[in-house]
Design a protein around this motif. Structure first.
Motif, PDB file in Angstrom:
ATOM      1  N   VAL A   1      16.887  -5.676   2.808  1.00  0.00           N
ATOM      2  CA  VAL A   1      15.566  -5.318   2.305  1.00  0.00           C
ATOM      3  C   VAL A   1      15.004  -4.202   3.178  1.00  0.00           C
ATOM      4  N   ALA A   2      14.513  -3.161   2.537  1.00  0.00           N
ATOM      5  CA  ALA A   2      13.856  -2.055   3.220  1.00  0.00           C
ATOM      6  C   ALA A   2      12.371  -2.081   2.883  1.00  0.00           C
ATOM      7  N   VAL A   3      11.544  -1.814   3.894  1.00  0.00           N
ATOM      8  CA  VAL A   3      10.093  -1.859   3.718  1.00  0.00           C
ATOM      9  C   VAL A   3       9.484  -0.601   4.318  1.00  0.00           C
ATOM     10  N   ASP A   4       8.618   0.045   3.557  1.00  0.00           N
ATOM     11  CA  ASP A   4       7.834   1.190   4.029  1.00  0.00           C
ATOM     12  C   ASP A   4       6.383   0.736   4.093  1.00  0.00           C
ATOM     13  N   LEU A   5       5.922   0.402   5.308  1.00  0.00           N
ATOM     14  CA  LEU A   5       4.590  -0.168   5.508  1.00  0.00           C
ATOM     15  C   LEU A   5       3.643   0.912   6.008  1.00  0.00           C
ATOM     16  N   GLY A   6       2.838   1.440   5.089  1.00  0.00           N
ATOM     17  CA  GLY A   6       1.865   2.456   5.451  1.00  0.00           C
ATOM     18  C   GLY A   6       0.455   1.913   5.435  1.00  0.00           C
ATOM     19  N   LYS A   7      -0.493   2.797   5.717  1.00  0.00           N
ATOM     20  CA  LYS A   7      -1.894   2.386   5.745  1.00  0.00           C
ATOM     21  C   LYS A   7      -2.491   2.325   4.343  1.00  0.00           C
ATOM     22  N   THR A   8      -1.915   3.052   3.417  1.00  0.00           N
ATOM     23  CA  THR A   8      -2.409   3.031   2.044  1.00  0.00           C
ATOM     24  C   THR A   8      -1.647   2.034   1.192  1.00  0.00           C
TER      25      THR A   8
ATOM     26  N   ILE B   1      10.930  -1.702  -7.272  1.00  0.00           N
ATOM     27  CA  ILE B   1      10.309  -1.526  -5.961  1.00  0.00           C
ATOM     28  C   ILE B   1       8.966  -2.237  -6.049  1.00  0.00           C
ATOM     29  N   HIS B   2       8.748  -3.209  -5.186  1.00  0.00           N
ATOM     30  CA  HIS B   2       7.498  -3.958  -5.239  1.00  0.00           C
ATOM     31  C   HIS B   2       6.517  -3.350  -4.252  1.00  0.00           C
ATOM     32  N   GLU B   3       5.306  -3.086  -4.711  1.00  0.00           N
ATOM     33  CA  GLU B   3       4.307  -2.421  -3.881  1.00  0.00           C
ATOM     34  C   GLU B   3       3.013  -3.216  -3.867  1.00  0.00           C
ATOM     35  N   VAL B   4       2.401  -3.302  -2.681  1.00  0.00           N
ATOM     36  CA  VAL B   4       1.104  -3.939  -2.495  1.00  0.00           C
ATOM     37  C   VAL B   4       0.261  -3.009  -1.630  1.00  0.00           C
ATOM     38  N   PRO B   5      -1.046  -3.253  -1.519  1.00  0.00           N
ATOM     39  CA  PRO B   5      -1.854  -2.437  -0.613  1.00  0.00           C
ATOM     40  C   PRO B   5      -1.335  -2.507   0.815  1.00  0.00           C
ATOM     41  N   GLY B   6      -1.555  -1.430   1.567  1.00  0.00           N
ATOM     42  CA  GLY B   6      -1.037  -1.334   2.925  1.00  0.00           C
ATOM     43  C   GLY B   6      -1.875  -2.082   3.946  1.00  0.00           C
ATOM     44  N   ALA B   7      -1.618  -1.786   5.222  1.00  0.00           N
ATOM     45  CA  ALA B   7      -2.300  -2.431   6.342  1.00  0.00           C
ATOM     46  C   ALA B   7      -2.779  -1.345   7.298  1.00  0.00           C
ATOM     47  N   PRO B   8      -3.775  -1.646   8.145  1.00  0.00           N
ATOM     48  CA  PRO B   8      -4.388  -0.599   8.975  1.00  0.00           C
ATOM     49  C   PRO B   8      -3.477   0.010  10.028  1.00  0.00           C
ATOM     50  N   GLY B   9      -2.365  -0.625  10.348  1.00  0.00           N
ATOM     51  CA  GLY B   9      -1.480  -0.116  11.397  1.00  0.00           C
ATOM     52  C   GLY B   9      -1.329  -1.134  12.511  1.00  0.00           C
ATOM     53  N   LEU B  10      -0.167  -1.144  13.149  1.00  0.00           N
ATOM     54  CA  LEU B  10       0.107  -2.164  14.161  1.00  0.00           C
ATOM     55  C   LEU B  10      -0.798  -2.045  15.371  1.00  0.00           C
ATOM     56  N   ALA B  11      -1.301  -0.863  15.661  1.00  0.00           N
ATOM     57  CA  ALA B  11      -2.157  -0.682  16.831  1.00  0.00           C
ATOM     58  C   ALA B  11      -3.606  -1.088  16.566  1.00  0.00           C
ATOM     59  N   ALA B  12      -3.951  -1.378  15.322  1.00  0.00           N
ATOM     60  CA  ALA B  12      -5.328  -1.753  14.985  1.00  0.00           C
ATOM     61  C   ALA B  12      -5.617  -3.189  15.419  1.00  0.00           C
ATOM     62  N   ASP B  13      -6.892  -3.524  15.485  1.00  0.00           N
ATOM     63  CA  ASP B  13      -7.281  -4.909  15.765  1.00  0.00           C
ATOM     64  C   ASP B  13      -6.677  -5.817  14.695  1.00  0.00           C
TER      65      ASP B  13
ATOM     66  N   VAL C   1      -1.018  -6.809  13.786  1.00  0.00           N
ATOM     67  CA  VAL C   1       0.239  -7.520  13.570  1.00  0.00           C
ATOM     68  C   VAL C   1       0.084  -8.567  12.474  1.00  0.00           C
ATOM     69  N   ALA C   2      -1.000  -9.325  12.531  1.00  0.00           N
ATOM     70  CA  ALA C   2      -1.212 -10.368  11.525  1.00  0.00           C
ATOM     71  C   ALA C   2      -1.342  -9.768  10.129  1.00  0.00           C
ATOM     72  N   MET C   3      -2.072  -8.664  10.015  1.00  0.00           N
ATOM     73  CA  MET C   3      -2.235  -8.045   8.701  1.00  0.00           C
ATOM     74  C   MET C   3      -0.919  -7.439   8.219  1.00  0.00           C
ATOM     75  N   ALA C   4      -0.150  -6.861   9.146  1.00  0.00           N
ATOM     76  CA  ALA C   4       1.149  -6.320   8.768  1.00  0.00           C
ATOM     77  C   ALA C   4       2.083  -7.437   8.298  1.00  0.00           C
ATOM     78  N   ARG C   5       2.075  -8.565   9.001  1.00  0.00           N
ATOM     79  CA  ARG C   5       2.923  -9.698   8.623  1.00  0.00           C
ATOM     80  C   ARG C   5       2.610 -10.162   7.201  1.00  0.00           C
ATOM     81  N   ASP C   6       1.345 -10.363   6.909  1.00  0.00           N
ATOM     82  CA  ASP C   6       0.960 -10.819   5.581  1.00  0.00           C
ATOM     83  C   ASP C   6       1.321  -9.796   4.510  1.00  0.00           C
ATOM     84  N   THR C   7       1.144  -8.512   4.843  1.00  0.00           N
ATOM     85  CA  THR C   7       1.426  -7.466   3.864  1.00  0.00           C
ATOM     86  C   THR C   7       2.913  -7.380   3.564  1.00  0.00           C
ATOM     87  N   VAL C   8       3.744  -7.458   4.594  1.00  0.00           N
ATOM     88  CA  VAL C   8       5.194  -7.405   4.371  1.00  0.00           C
ATOM     89  C   VAL C   8       5.645  -8.613   3.553  1.00  0.00           C
TER      90      VAL C   8
END
Length: 333
Positions: free
Chosen positions: A5-12, A29-41, A44-51
Motif C-alpha cells: 500500500v502506498a500513501v501520499d499524505l498531504g495537508k490538503t 485510489i481512495h482519497e480523504v481530507p489531509g492532515a496538518p502535518g507531522l510537525a503540527a500540534d 501524529v494522531a491526526m496523521a494516524r487517523d487520516t491514513v
C-alpha cells in the motif's frame, strides 16, 4: 501473492492505493481530507487517523493477500523525524502490514518523478521546494519555507506579486497593468482585496489562484506580469541549481512537477533558460511518476538512494486482522 500500500499524505488530501505483487495498481485510489502535518500540534494522531481512513477501505471486503509493506509519504516528516518514527509504530500496530515505512512527501515525490534515481526534483504548486538526492544518500532541500518566508517562484508568490502590482496601479503608485482588471474580475472591489484573499483562512491558496491570470497577462505582453513571471523562473532556477550543488555529481537529471506547471510556456520557457545557464550540466526531463508511484517504489525497495531518509519498522509478531474503520472517516481530518 503479496501486496503493498502506498500513501501520499498531504495537508490538503490523503491518497492511498493498493498494489498487487508490486506491479499494476488496483483500480481505485481512495482519497480523504489531509492532515496538518507531522510537525503540527497533535500531528501524529491526526496523521494516524487520516491514513487509516484512506487505507482501510482498500483492505475491506476483498480477499486480502499478504500485505508486505505500507509506505507513507507524509507532509512534515522531514522536520519531525521523531514524529515519523512514532507514526510508523502506530500504523504497524493498526494495520496488517509486515513492514511500515514513513518518509517525507518530498522524498516520495522525488522517487516517483525520477523512478528512484538520483537527481533534483522541483515541486511547484501553491508552494515551491527543490529536493536533491545524490549518490550515497546525499540530500538537499532548498526553499519550501512557506508563503511568508520563502516558496519563491511558487503559485502563492506569483499570485501575491501580481496582486501587489494590481494594487500599485489602483493607487497610482505603479504603472498601468492588465493585472488590475484581472484582479477585479477574480476578487472584486480592489478596496476589499485583503479580506477577499484572506477568506477561508487560506490566503496562500487564494493568492495562488491568481497565478494563471498573471501568466496569461504575461503571455499577452503585459510588462508588469512578464517581469513577475521572469523573476519567478529565476528564483525557481536558483533553487534547482542550489540543490544540485549541494548533492554533488555531474550531469544531474532534473524534473519539474506540480500544478504550477500548468502555467505552460510563460513560466517554463524562462525556467529552462535559467537551468541552461547553470555551470553544472542539468538535464531537464519529464517526470516518470507521481508521489504514489514513489511511495510504492520505496515500500518495496530498500536499496534506493532515498533509504537514509526513510523510517522503517518491521513486524515481529503475526499481524492482526483488518480493523474496522471509523464510522465517518472523511470527518477525521
Amino acid at each position: 501473492m503479496t501486496a503493498a500500500v502506498a500513501v501520499d499524505l498531504g495537508k490538503t488530501g490523503c491518497r492511498a492505493v493498493l498494489w498487487h505483487d508490486g506491479t499494476g495498481p488496483a483500480r481505485d485510489i481512495h482519497e480523504v481530507p489531509g492532515a496538518p502535518g507531522l510537525a503540527a500540534d497533535n500531528g501524529v494522531a491526526m496523521a494516524r487517523d487520516t491514513v487509516r481512513a484512506a487505507v482501510l477501505p482498500l483492505l475491506e471486503g476483498r480477499p486480502l493477500p499478504r500485505l508486505a509493506a505500507l509506505c507513507v509519504g507524509a507532509a512534515g516528516a522531514a522536520s519531525a523525524p521523531e514524529a515519523a518514527r512514532e507514526l510508523a509504530g502506530l500504523l504497524l500496530h493498526d494495520l496488517p502490514a509486515d513492514e511500515v515505512a514513513v518518509t517525507s512527501d518530498a522524498v516520495t515525490a522525488h522517487a516517483g518523478a525520477l523512478g528512484g534515481r538520483t537527481g533534483v526534483v522541483l515541486a511547484i504548486g501553491t508552494g515551491s521546494v527543490a529536493v536533491g538526492i545524490g549518490d550515497h544518500g546525499s540530500y538537499a532541500r532548498v526553499d519550501g519555507w512557506g508563503p511568508w518566508l520563502g516558496d519563491e517562484g511558487s503559485g502563492a508568490w506569483i499570485g501575491s506579486a501580481g496582486l501587489r502590482a494590481a494594487l500599485r496601479a489602483h493607487d497610482g503608485r505603479g504603472p498601468d497593468t492588465a493585472l488590475l482588471a484581472a484582479a477585479v474580475e477574480r476578487f472584486g472591489d480592489p478596496d476589499r482585496l485583503p479580506s477577499a484573499v484572506g477568506r477561508d483562512g487560506n490566503p496562500a491558496r487564494n493568492a495562488a489562484s491568481f497565478a494563471p491570470d498573471v501568466a496569461r497577462a504575461a503571455a499577452a505582453g503585459d510588462a508588469a506580469a512578464a517581469a513577475i513571471i521572469r523573476d519567478a523562473a529565476t528564483a525557481l532556477g536558483e533553487a534547482v541549481v542550489a540543490a544540485a550543488r549541494r548533492i554533488g555529481g555531474d550531469a544531474l537529471p532534473v524534473t519539474v512537477t506540480g500544478g504550477l506547471t500548468g502555467l505552460g510556456e510563460p513560466l517554463l520557457a524562462p525556467l529552462r533558460s535559467a537551468l541552461a545557464a547553470s555551470p553544472r550540466p542539468l538535464h531537464l526531463r519529464p517526470p516518470l511518476g507521481d508521489p504514489l508511484d514513489g511511495a510504492r517504489l520505496l515500500a518495496l525497495n530498500t536499496s534506493a538512494p532515498h533509504e537514509p531518509h526513510v523510517v522503517r519498522l518491521r513486524r515481529t509478531t503475526t499481524p492482526s486482522p483488518v480493523p474496522t474503520r471509523p464510522a465517518n472517516p472523511s470527518a477525521i481530518a
